[in-house]
Design a protein around this motif. Structure first.
Motif, PDB file in Angstrom:
ATOM      1  N   CYS A  70       0.815  -1.212   0.000  1.00 35.12           N
ATOM      2  CA  CYS A  70       0.000   0.000   0.000  1.00 35.12           C
ATOM      3  C   CYS A  70       0.844   1.255   0.000  1.00 35.12           C
ATOM      4  O   CYS A  70       0.358   2.332  -0.347  1.00 35.12           O
ATOM      5  N   ASP A  71       2.099   1.139   0.404  1.00 37.71           N
ATOM      6  CA  ASP A  71       2.945   2.336   0.444  1.00 37.71           C
ATOM      7  C   ASP A  71       4.414   1.922   0.363  1.00 37.71           C
ATOM      8  O   ASP A  71       4.749   0.738   0.398  1.00 37.71           O
ATOM      9  N   TRP A  93       4.120   4.089  -9.383  1.00 39.13           N
ATOM     10  CA  TRP A  93       3.257   3.555  -8.323  1.00 39.13           C
ATOM     11  C   TRP A  93       2.351   4.631  -7.752  1.00 39.13           C
ATOM     12  O   TRP A  93       2.815   5.761  -7.585  1.00 39.13           O
ATOM     13  N   MET A 124       2.474  -1.849  -6.234  1.00 38.25           N
ATOM     14  CA  MET A 124       1.481  -1.085  -5.500  1.00 38.25           C
ATOM     15  C   MET A 124       0.291  -0.881  -6.430  1.00 38.25           C
ATOM     16  O   MET A 124       0.386  -0.120  -7.398  1.00 38.25           O
ATOM     17  N   ARG A 130      -5.411  -1.733  -3.032  1.00 39.55           N
ATOM     18  CA  ARG A 130      -4.470  -1.001  -2.177  1.00 39.55           C
ATOM     19  C   ARG A 130      -5.105  -0.651  -0.833  1.00 39.55           C
ATOM     20  O   ARG A 130      -4.470  -0.723   0.219  1.00 39.55           O
ATOM     21  N   ALA A 134      -3.769  -1.688   2.941  1.00 37.76           N
ATOM     22  CA  ALA A 134      -3.566  -0.694   3.993  1.00 37.76           C
ATOM     23  C   ALA A 134      -4.374  -1.069   5.235  1.00 37.76           C
ATOM     24  O   ALA A 134      -3.900  -0.947   6.370  1.00 37.76           O
TER      25      ALA A 134
END
Ligand code: TXA
Ligand code: MG
Length: 331
Positions: A70-71, A93, A124, A130, A134
């Motif tokens: 997610c990051d 991304w 990502m 996503r 998260a």
């Protein structure tokens, strides 16, 4: 699989976040949409959950899976990012570029998902996929949501037809906008190599990095299943780059001009009447599914130019046309 078959519930993406997250944390395998294709998702840190992916897909277990993050912080827990991979991540991304990177020795991704390799594929994704990552705070392992050797699913209905009796939940995000899988790019010592062509082109990567991009498998290491000849296979035979349609064939058309004898095709689908490659990519699997479903023994395919996204389209078409090793275990 044991017990009687359960049927997947299909929930719209807007209402699926909580249940999808709960099921993933409990070790279930579910189908989720990404911007490329639907993924068969499991908690990448849970080996049994990952094993259930292979079980559902009947995928040979030497095939490594993509870890969806997610990051950037999650990516760094999984892999070592150098300046080249940071540049690529900043540029592409979230989006349809998967980076094959040196694994972080403390990576939480289960080795069943990485097939025991010291590299790991990370991407990502865009949208609900996503958000789910998260929410659970863990990477998701997700191959394309089709049984191994079958066509890739770009709609919830296609997932349901292929896997609906093997998973509890399909998150329905509508047809996936990109329609072909992510580009798989190996990043090693500043050198770039496309292992699987996909939505992001070599030209775009070269423009973003200023570095020349090689293509195809390197000498050693894993053979990506996208490179197995039988990976993308409708039941019908495929004839590529046809100039003339033979009696009894279905026609996968491209662009404004038809092949000779196109009017004898038992069914016709045009990837893009205007010759737009992005539109063609988004339509590819749905049209192949539809033509295959007519029961035609052969699908004639008009030429698609091998430039830009057309490279990925031709790659998928030639795999679909390749001789089959054998049939899937349970048909
Ligand atoms: O668009 C996509 O990439 C979709 C969506 C769901 O994210 N996923 C997908 O996953 O296409 P899959 O498993 O069908 O394809 C992943 C490819 C495989 O060809 C696999 O061999 C390759 O990535 N791969 C994974 N880890 C690798 C590694 N460490 N080295 C080389 N190839 C790797
Ligand atoms: Mg796949």
């Amino acid at each position: 699989m044991s017990g009687s078959p359960q049927l997947a519930r299909i929930i719209p993406a807007e209402r699926a976040l909580e249940e999808a997250s709960r099921l993933l944390l409990a070790g279930s395998v579910i189908a989720i949409p990404t911007e490329t294709v639907y993924g068969l998702a499991a908690d990448a840190t849970n080996g049994q959950a990952v094993a259930r992916i292979f079980e559902a897909k009947r995928r040979p277990s030497f095939n490594p899976l993509i870890a969806h993050v997610c990051d950037l912080a999650m990516a760094e827990r999984i892999a070592r990012l150098d300046s080249m991979s940071r540049t690529l991540a900043a540029q592409f991304w979230p989006g349809p570029l998967t980076l094959v990177l040196e694994a972080n020795p403390h990576s939480p991704v289960h080795e069943l998902a990485t097939a025991g390799l010291d590299t790991v594929a990370v991407r990502m994704p865009v949208g609900i996929a996503r958000q789910i990552v998260a929410r659970i705070g863990r990477p998701i392992a997700a191959p394309s949501a089709n049984r191994s050797g079958r066509l890739t699913a770009t709609t919830a209905a296609a997932v349901e037809a292929d896997l609906g009796d093997r998973i509890p939940l399909i998150v329905d995000g509508g047809p996936t906008p990109v329609g072909v899988e992510s580009t798989i790019l190996s990043v090693q010592n500043g050198q770039l190599r496309i292992l699987r062509p996909g939505a992001v082109t070599a030209e775009e990567i070269e423009a973003a990095t200023g570095v020349a991009v090689a293509a195809g498998p390197s000498g050693s290491g894993v053979i990506a299943p996208g490179m197995l000849t039988s990976h993308y296979a409708p039941s019908a035979r495929m004839r590529l780059n046809v100039r003339t349609v033979e009696p009894g064939e279905a026609l996968l058309a491209f662009g404004p001009h038809r092949a000779e004898a196109a009017d004898r095709a038992v069914a016709t689908r045009n990837l893009s009447a205007t010759g737009n490659l992005a539109e063609a990519a988004a339509n590819l699997y749905a049209h192949l599914h539809a033509l295959d479903a007519t029961g035609a023994t052969s699908i004639a395919v008009e030429p698609v130019p091998a430039t830009g996204l057309g490279i990925a389209i031709n790659d998928r078409l030639s795999r679909a046309a390749a001789p089959r090793d054998n049939d899937e275990p349970d048909g």
